[in-house]
Write a protein that holds these residues in place. Structure first.
Motif: not given
Length: 176
Positions: A39-46, A98-104, A155-165
């Motif tokens: 995923i490309v982490p969403s700002s909410a996940l970061r 993890l928060a700094r990674a471009s993809t996870l 919050w992390q779950s919500i951010g994960w769902r908003a992330s681009r796969r």
């Protein structure tokens, strides 16, 4: 009787997560390929990961620097307080990375979310099942941790769902 192992067949099979044909010592070998999700982490996940890192680092510092004093105030065993503090410091560093990674890899986020729910459950279990004998402050500390960690996991779950796969196969991961 079967399809020839052309690059088109191999590419199609790889994209579908099917068996891939490769050449090895002049013979064909069948290798299963499992698709892996990035995923490309969403700002909410970061933000959720960074908030978790900050809270974990603060609690970890309190547990490790406070040592026997904190353990006595909370009515918790000193090895539990020190061990959890050291764990939280290492965990905070991992979350910051993890928060700094471009993809996870999605597996890392799943580990964080499930781990946070498990931490919350453990805090409640320590209090509810008399595993330890915390003071009133210690009971409040355990329950506050459970509430905070549950909120972070949500919050992390919500951010994960908003992330681009981004779906990739094993060969792409080696280059990525």
């Amino acid at each position: 009787c079967g399809r020839r192992a052309t690059s088109q067949v191999i590419d199609t099979a790889t994209a579908r997560g099917q068996t891939v044909v490769t050449a090895e010592d002049s013979r064909l070998v069948m290798e299963p390929r499992m698709p892996t999700s990035l995923i490309v982490p969403s700002s909410a996940l970061r933000r959720a990961l960074l908030a978790d890192a900050a809270v974990s680092a603060a609690a970890g510092l309190l547990h490790t620097a406070g040592g026997a004093t904190v353990a006595s105030m909370l009515g918790l065993p000193q090895p539990l307080v020190l061990g959890s503090g050291l764990f939280m410091l290492a965990y905070a560093a991992a979350l910051a990375a993890l928060a700094r990674a471009s993809t996870l890899h999605t597996v890392w986020i799943a580990i964080v979310v499930v781990g946070n729910f498990a931490w919350a459950d453990a805090c409640v279990a320590l209090w509810a099942f008399d595993v330890v004998s915390p003071t009133a402050l210690g009971a409040a500390w355990l329950l506050a941790q459970a509430a905070a960690v549950t909120a972070l996991a949500v919050w992390q779950s919500i951010g994960w769902r908003a992330s681009r796969r981004v779906a990739v196969d094993d060969a792409t991961l080696l280059v990525h």
